[in-house]
Motif scaffolding. Sequence first.
Motif, short mmCIF file in Angstrom:
data_model
loop_
_atom_site.label_atom_id
_atom_site.label_comp_id
_atom_site.label_asym_id
_atom_site.label_seq_id
_atom_site.Cartn_x
_atom_site.Cartn_y
_atom_site.Cartn_z
N GLY A 137 0.82 -1.19 0.00
CA GLY A 137 0.00 0.00 0.00
C GLY A 137 0.86 1.24 0.00
O GLY A 137 2.01 1.23 0.45
N ILE A 138 0.32 2.33 -0.52
CA ILE A 138 1.05 3.60 -0.57
C ILE A 138 0.07 4.75 -0.37
O ILE A 138 -1.05 4.72 -0.89
N LEU A 139 0.49 5.75 0.41
CA LEU A 139 -0.28 6.97 0.64
C LEU A 139 0.58 8.17 0.27
O LEU A 139 1.77 8.19 0.57
N VAL A 140 -0.01 9.16 -0.36
CA VAL A 140 0.72 10.37 -0.72
C VAL A 140 -0.15 11.59 -0.42
O VAL A 140 -1.35 11.62 -0.75
N TYR A 141 0.47 12.57 0.21
CA TYR A 141 -0.17 13.86 0.52
C TYR A 141 0.63 14.95 -0.18
O TYR A 141 1.86 14.99 -0.07
N VAL A 142 -0.07 15.82 -0.89
CA VAL A 142 0.58 16.94 -1.60
C VAL A 142 -0.06 18.24 -1.17
O VAL A 142 -1.28 18.41 -1.27
N ASP A 143 0.76 19.17 -0.69
CA ASP A 143 0.28 20.49 -0.29
C ASP A 143 1.05 21.54 -1.08
O ASP A 143 2.16 21.92 -0.70
N GLN A 144 0.44 21.98 -2.18
CA GLN A 144 1.02 23.06 -2.97
C GLN A 144 0.45 24.38 -2.47
O GLN A 144 -0.75 24.52 -2.31
N LYS A 145 1.33 25.33 -2.20
CA LYS A 145 0.90 26.61 -1.65
C LYS A 145 -0.15 27.25 -2.55
O LYS A 145 0.02 27.35 -3.77
N GLY A 146 -1.26 27.66 -1.95
CA GLY A 146 -2.30 28.33 -2.71
C GLY A 146 -3.33 27.41 -3.33
O GLY A 146 -4.28 27.88 -3.96
N ALA A 147 -3.14 26.09 -3.17
CA ALA A 147 -4.08 25.12 -3.74
C ALA A 147 -4.60 24.21 -2.65
O ALA A 147 -4.02 24.11 -1.56
N GLU A 148 -5.72 23.54 -2.91
CA GLU A 148 -6.27 22.59 -1.96
C GLU A 148 -5.33 21.38 -1.85
O GLU A 148 -4.79 20.92 -2.85
N PRO A 149 -5.14 20.86 -0.64
CA PRO A 149 -4.30 19.66 -0.49
C PRO A 149 -4.84 18.49 -1.31
O PRO A 149 -6.05 18.38 -1.53
N GLU A 150 -3.93 17.63 -1.75
CA GLU A 150 -4.31 16.46 -2.54
C GLU A 150 -3.97 15.20 -1.75
O GLU A 150 -2.93 15.13 -1.08
N TYR A 151 -4.85 14.20 -1.86
CA TYR A 151 -4.69 12.97 -1.11
C TYR A 151 -4.76 11.79 -2.08
O TYR A 151 -5.71 11.71 -2.88
N TYR A 152 -3.80 10.88 -1.98
CA TYR A 152 -3.78 9.73 -2.86
C TYR A 152 -3.54 8.45 -2.06
O TYR A 152 -2.82 8.47 -1.05
N ALA A 153 -4.13 7.36 -2.52
CA ALA A 153 -3.92 6.07 -1.87
C ALA A 153 -4.09 4.96 -2.89
O ALA A 153 -4.93 5.05 -3.81
N ALA A 154 -3.30 3.90 -2.74
CA ALA A 154 -3.42 2.74 -3.62
C ALA A 154 -2.97 1.50 -2.84
O ALA A 154 -2.17 1.60 -1.91
N ILE A 193 -8.94 -4.64 2.85
CA ILE A 193 -9.41 -3.28 3.07
C ILE A 193 -8.54 -2.33 2.25
O ILE A 193 -7.32 -2.30 2.44
N PRO A 194 -9.10 -1.59 1.32
CA PRO A 194 -8.30 -0.71 0.46
C PRO A 194 -7.57 0.38 1.26
O PRO A 194 -8.03 0.81 2.32
N ALA A 195 -6.44 0.80 0.74
CA ALA A 195 -5.67 1.88 1.37
C ALA A 195 -6.50 3.15 1.44
O ALA A 195 -7.26 3.47 0.52
N ARG A 196 -6.35 3.88 2.56
CA ARG A 196 -7.08 5.11 2.80
C ARG A 196 -6.10 6.25 3.04
O ARG A 196 -5.19 6.12 3.86
N PRO A 197 -6.28 7.37 2.38
CA PRO A 197 -5.33 8.48 2.56
C PRO A 197 -5.32 9.07 3.96
O PRO A 197 -4.35 9.73 4.33
N ASP A 198 -6.38 8.82 4.76
CA ASP A 198 -6.42 9.37 6.11
C ASP A 198 -5.97 8.37 7.17
O ASP A 198 -6.16 8.59 8.37
N ALA A 199 -5.34 7.27 6.74
CA ALA A 199 -4.92 6.23 7.68
C ALA A 199 -3.78 6.72 8.57
O ALA A 199 -2.97 7.58 8.17
N LEU A 200 -3.70 6.17 9.76
CA LEU A 200 -2.56 6.41 10.63
C LEU A 200 -1.40 5.54 10.17
O LEU A 200 -1.58 4.46 9.60
N PHE A 201 -0.17 6.01 10.45
CA PHE A 201 1.03 5.35 9.94
C PHE A 201 2.17 5.57 10.92
O PHE A 201 2.27 6.63 11.55
N LYS A 202 3.05 4.59 11.07
CA LYS A 202 4.23 4.74 11.92
C LYS A 202 5.27 5.56 11.16
O LYS A 202 5.80 5.12 10.15
#
Length: 343
Positions: free
Chosen positions: A52-69, A78-87
């Motif tokens: 599984g992989i999660l990616v968060y992108v915060d470009q200044k001036g734009a809405e944050p982007e959330y990705y999961a696969a 259970i599919p990956a969730r971008p809001d999951a907790l992670f160590k």
Amino acid sequence: MKTKQILRIVLLVGTPISLYFVPWTLLFAWLAPLPGTVGEEVQASLKHDFDGILVYVDQKGAEPEYYAAGWHNREEEIPARPDALFKIASIGKLYDAVLITKLLGAQRLSLDNTLADYFPEWVGRIEHAERITIRMLVQHRSGIPNLTDTPDFWINPPKSSEEALKRVLDLPADFEPGAAYAYSNTNYLLLSELMEKVLGYGKFQYMQEQIFQPLGLKNTFGSLLEVNLKELMSGYYIGVEEDIKMTDYGSMIATAEDVGIFLRALNEGSLFTGDEQEIYSSIYVYEHTGLIPGYQSIARYHKDIDTVVVQFVNTTNFDGYTWSLSEITFNRIGKILRKRLGA
């Protein structure tokens, strides 16, 4: 066979045949045609054996982007969730460095004081304790052996900071204080002990006061005991079939969004007052990676495009090729973002 027994075999033996194929795997991953979107790259990364992989992108001036696969939990599908907790492992050192900076700014610590000044009982147990300064601990220039390199650390992790420290007491130093650089988790264990001694209460409480509350972070935690385990993304080690998320290495736990919010505040300086920004810049870095069995993470601010990117992958292995593939994926995401912005 129990998980620890299997993990011991994998860690000791590895998979020699994979070493032959790794360079080609990495080369093909690097040279693969770049997709048009971050989402496509995240999805394509699953061919690297990532569960599984999660990616968060915060470009200044734009809405944050959330990705999961991939999978949040492979066994339960259970599919990956971008809001999951992670160590987040060693990314936590950024938070510790901020706290050290706060105590320095308040003149409750001095960078030039020594380990022996605060812990005289460790003189003779930690070589050169009377010469190792707080600055050396923060910057990994103390020469104290790395506790995670001690025998069987990853198989039978210590259950307390006291037990962890015992692993390095009375060991010879790796080098003279200040003479070289060597990343050592022991340094930050000692800094945590120091902060709690100076504060008179828990480090994590101070972290909540100084970082989480000002930034509004509600999904960052100090240990497994504090989280809803169903929200924690499962961790996998290639060669071990079982989920190893319950193995406790003492890592902080957070969502990618929380890490991203913290990282932007750190890089923009909004976490600091007075001369704290100058102090921090003189002692530590502004980005970090994290790696423990089952969990690898990268948190980085791309100054040229004013963008924070946080990437979590819940798969690791002995040979380290999953780490290399994770870095390649992260760098390719950076290329996609720059291309999208015309940078």
